[in-house]
Design a protein around this motif. Structure first.
Motif, PDB file in Angstrom:
ATOM      1  N   CYS A  31       1.170  -1.179  -0.083  1.00 46.38           N
ATOM      2  CA  CYS A  31       0.029  -0.010   0.711  1.00 46.38           C
ATOM      3  C   CYS A  31       1.059   1.336  -0.212  1.00 46.38           C
ATOM      4  CB  CYS A  31      -0.804   0.118   1.053  1.00 46.38           C
ATOM      5  SG  CYS A  31      -1.858   1.452   1.343  1.00 46.38           S
ATOM      6  N   ASP A  32       0.781   2.432  -0.804  1.00 49.36           N
ATOM      7  CA  ASP A  32       0.615   3.176  -0.785  1.00 49.36           C
ATOM      8  C   ASP A  32       0.696   4.396  -0.741  1.00 49.36           C
ATOM      9  OD1 ASP A  32       3.507   5.203  -1.083  1.00 49.36           O
ATOM     10  OD2 ASP A  32       3.604   4.805  -3.518  1.00 49.36           O
ATOM     11  N   GLU A  33       0.601   5.634  -0.104  1.00 54.19           N
ATOM     12  CA  GLU A  33       0.475   7.028   0.182  1.00 54.19           C
ATOM     13  C   GLU A  33       0.221   7.734  -0.846  1.00 54.19           C
ATOM     14  OE1 GLU A  33      -0.083   8.438   4.056  1.00 54.19           O
ATOM     15  OE2 GLU A  33      -0.477   6.115   4.536  1.00 54.19           O
ATOM     16  N   ARG A  34      -0.730   8.511  -1.430  1.00 52.04           N
ATOM     17  CA  ARG A  34      -0.797   9.586  -2.674  1.00 52.04           C
ATOM     18  C   ARG A  34      -1.383  10.473  -2.289  1.00 52.04           C
ATOM     19  NH1 ARG A  34       2.269   6.935  -7.358  1.00 52.04           N
ATOM     20  NH2 ARG A  34       3.307   5.741  -5.938  1.00 52.04           N
ATOM     21  N   PRO A  35      -0.482  11.629  -2.883  1.00 52.25           N
ATOM     22  CA  PRO A  35      -1.769  12.446  -2.733  1.00 52.25           C
ATOM     23  C   PRO A  35      -2.166  12.520  -3.491  1.00 52.25           C
ATOM     24  CG  PRO A  35       0.791  13.570  -3.719  1.00 52.25           C
ATOM     25  CD  PRO A  35       0.649  12.248  -2.725  1.00 52.25           C
ATOM     26  N   GLY A  36      -3.727  12.959  -3.389  1.00 53.19           N
ATOM     27  CA  GLY A  36      -5.205  12.719  -4.664  1.00 53.19           C
ATOM     28  C   GLY A  36      -5.895  14.395  -4.974  1.00 53.19           C
ATOM     29  N   PRO A  37      -6.170  14.514  -6.495  1.00 52.38           N
ATOM     30  CA  PRO A  37      -6.483  15.384  -6.655  1.00 52.38           C
ATOM     31  C   PRO A  37      -7.340  16.258  -5.637  1.00 52.38           C
ATOM     32  CG  PRO A  37      -8.150  13.675  -8.079  1.00 52.38           C
ATOM     33  CD  PRO A  37      -7.122  13.089  -6.227  1.00 52.38           C
ATOM     34  N   CYS A  38      -6.904  17.279  -5.455  1.00 51.75           N
ATOM     35  CA  CYS A  38      -7.173  18.348  -5.557  1.00 51.75           C
ATOM     36  C   CYS A  38      -7.464  20.019  -5.689  1.00 51.75           C
ATOM     37  CB  CYS A  38      -6.294  18.857  -3.700  1.00 51.75           C
ATOM     38  SG  CYS A  38      -6.802  19.431  -2.416  1.00 51.75           S
ATOM     39  N   VAL A  39      -8.437  20.330  -5.088  1.00 54.13           N
ATOM     40  CA  VAL A  39      -8.952  22.205  -5.762  1.00 54.13           C
ATOM     41  C   VAL A  39      -8.566  23.078  -4.648  1.00 54.13           C
ATOM     42  CG1 VAL A  39     -10.666  23.753  -6.798  1.00 54.13           C
ATOM     43  CG2 VAL A  39     -11.251  21.158  -7.441  1.00 54.13           C
ATOM     44  N   LYS A  40      -8.821  22.476  -3.280  1.00 57.72           N
ATOM     45  CA  LYS A  40      -8.909  23.548  -2.107  1.00 57.72           C
ATOM     46  C   LYS A  40      -8.217  22.426  -0.813  1.00 57.72           C
ATOM     47  CE  LYS A  40     -11.995  25.957   0.477  1.00 57.72           C
ATOM     48  NZ  LYS A  40     -13.819  26.148   0.867  1.00 57.72           N
ATOM     49  N   PRO A  41      -7.080  22.358   0.065  1.00 53.92           N
ATOM     50  CA  PRO A  41      -6.508  22.378   1.006  1.00 53.92           C
ATOM     51  C   PRO A  41      -7.471  22.281   2.314  1.00 53.92           C
ATOM     52  CG  PRO A  41      -4.756  23.377   0.125  1.00 53.92           C
ATOM     53  CD  PRO A  41      -6.360  24.216  -0.552  1.00 53.92           C
ATOM     54  N   CYS A  43      -6.503  17.901   1.578  1.00 48.52           N
ATOM     55  CA  CYS A  43      -6.944  16.762   0.513  1.00 48.52           C
ATOM     56  C   CYS A  43      -6.601  15.753   0.352  1.00 48.52           C
ATOM     57  CB  CYS A  43      -5.706  17.199  -0.900  1.00 48.52           C
ATOM     58  SG  CYS A  43      -5.627  19.358  -1.674  1.00 48.52           S
ATOM     59  N   ARG A  44      -7.730  14.724   0.335  1.00 49.61           N
ATOM     60  CA  ARG A  44      -7.577  13.918   0.745  1.00 49.61           C
ATOM     61  C   ARG A  44      -6.536  13.034   0.605  1.00 49.61           C
ATOM     62  NH1 ARG A  44     -12.754  11.552   2.703  1.00 49.61           N
ATOM     63  NH2 ARG A  44     -11.751   9.409   2.182  1.00 49.61           N
ATOM     64  N   THR A  45      -6.058  11.949   0.993  1.00 47.69           N
ATOM     65  CA  THR A  45      -4.633  10.762   0.107  1.00 47.69           C
ATOM     66  C   THR A  45      -5.257   9.589   0.080  1.00 47.69           C
ATOM     67  OG1 THR A  45      -3.576  10.679   2.084  1.00 47.69           O
ATOM     68  CG2 THR A  45      -3.370   9.158   1.385  1.00 47.69           C
ATOM     69  N   ILE A  46      -5.045   9.038  -1.677  1.00 46.38           N
ATOM     70  CA  ILE A  46      -5.424   8.005  -2.422  1.00 46.38           C
ATOM     71  C   ILE A  46      -4.938   7.122  -2.010  1.00 46.38           C
ATOM     72  CG2 ILE A  46      -5.543   7.240  -4.676  1.00 46.38           C
ATOM     73  CD1 ILE A  46      -5.796   9.831  -5.553  1.00 46.38           C
ATOM     74  N   LEU A  47      -5.173   6.316  -1.789  1.00 48.33           N
ATOM     75  CA  LEU A  47      -4.107   4.529  -1.403  1.00 48.33           C
ATOM     76  C   LEU A  47      -3.940   3.533  -2.825  1.00 48.33           C
ATOM     77  CD1 LEU A  47      -6.176   3.571   2.452  1.00 48.33           C
ATOM     78  CD2 LEU A  47      -3.895   5.609   1.586  1.00 48.33           C
ATOM     79  N   ALA A  48      -2.786   3.064  -2.841  1.00 49.54           N
ATOM     80  CA  ALA A  48      -3.126   2.062  -4.642  1.00 49.54           C
ATOM     81  C   ALA A  48      -2.143   1.023  -3.273  1.00 49.54           C
ATOM     82  CB  ALA A  48      -2.338   3.091  -4.937  1.00 49.54           C
ATOM     83  N   CYS A  49      -2.385  -0.659  -4.471  1.00 48.49           N
ATOM     84  CA  CYS A  49      -1.604  -1.443  -4.078  1.00 48.49           C
ATOM     85  C   CYS A  49      -1.058  -0.898  -5.355  1.00 48.49           C
ATOM     86  CB  CYS A  49      -2.508  -2.179  -4.047  1.00 48.49           C
ATOM     87  SG  CYS A  49      -3.569  -2.158  -3.092  1.00 48.49           S
ATOM     88  N   LEU A  50       0.407  -0.913  -5.039  1.00 50.28           N
ATOM     89  CA  LEU A  50       1.366  -0.936  -5.985  1.00 50.28           C
ATOM     90  C   LEU A  50       2.485  -2.510  -5.952  1.00 50.28           C
ATOM     91  CD1 LEU A  50       2.703   2.636  -5.563  1.00 50.28           C
ATOM     92  CD2 LEU A  50       1.376   1.553  -6.832  1.00 50.28           C
ATOM     93  N   PRO A  51       3.076  -3.065  -7.540  1.00 47.48           N
ATOM     94  CA  PRO A  51       3.607  -4.159  -6.900  1.00 47.48           C
ATOM     95  C   PRO A  51       4.726  -3.550  -6.591  1.00 47.48           C
ATOM     96  CG  PRO A  51       3.094  -3.300  -9.712  1.00 47.48           C
ATOM     97  CD  PRO A  51       2.600  -2.107  -8.683  1.00 47.48           C
TER      98      PRO A  51
END
Length: 136
Positions: A31-41, A43-51
């Motif tokens: 699991c890796d945490e990435r900054p999500g798309p955001c217009v105004k802080p 911002c939510r974090t997007i979690l992705a399962c990466l290889p």
């Protein structure tokens, strides 16, 4: 190179949440945490399962004489994210000790030694009632 299956899998496993601590990822991924798309802080974090090939020192190079050191970020799954840093060899910064041990330099050599934290470090600013330890 990522296969089409892996890319599709990554797209479907991305979800909105706060952190990877309680996110399960399938074997062979982390699991890796990435900054999500955001217009105004904020911002939510997007979690992705990466290889797993993208985890830790696998994709990082350090300039000599430094070495790559991996420290695992705590999570509930088996494959947690490894934070990679470049550190100077033969220092405590380059040694990863188990949780109950702490690195200390002895005779110029960093070694992991048993470490029992003081009560104050465990309970923070709370104060123990000394009366409970006195015999009546």
């Amino acid at each position: 190179m990522l296969s089409l299956y892996t890319i599709i899998f990554l797209v479907f496993t991305v979800c909105h949440a706060d952190n990877c601590i309680d996110k399960f990822c399938p074997p062979g991924t982390f699991c890796d945490e990435r900054p999500g798309p955001c217009v105004k802080p904020p911002c939510r974090t997007i979690l992705a399962c990466l290889p797993i090939e993208a985890n830790g020192c696998a994709r990082m190079e350090c300039k000599a004489p430094q070495v790559c050191v991996e420290r695992v970020r705590p999570c509930i799954g088996r494959s947690c994210k490894e934070i990679a840093t470049c550190e100077t060899p033969n220092t405590c910064a380059a040694v990863v000790c188990p949780p109950s041990l702490k690195c200390k330099v002895e005779n110029g050599v960093p070694t992991c030694k048993k470490h029992i934290p003081p009560t104050r470090g465990i309970i923070g600013k709370a104060v123990l009632d000394e009366k409970q330890f006195q015999e009546e």
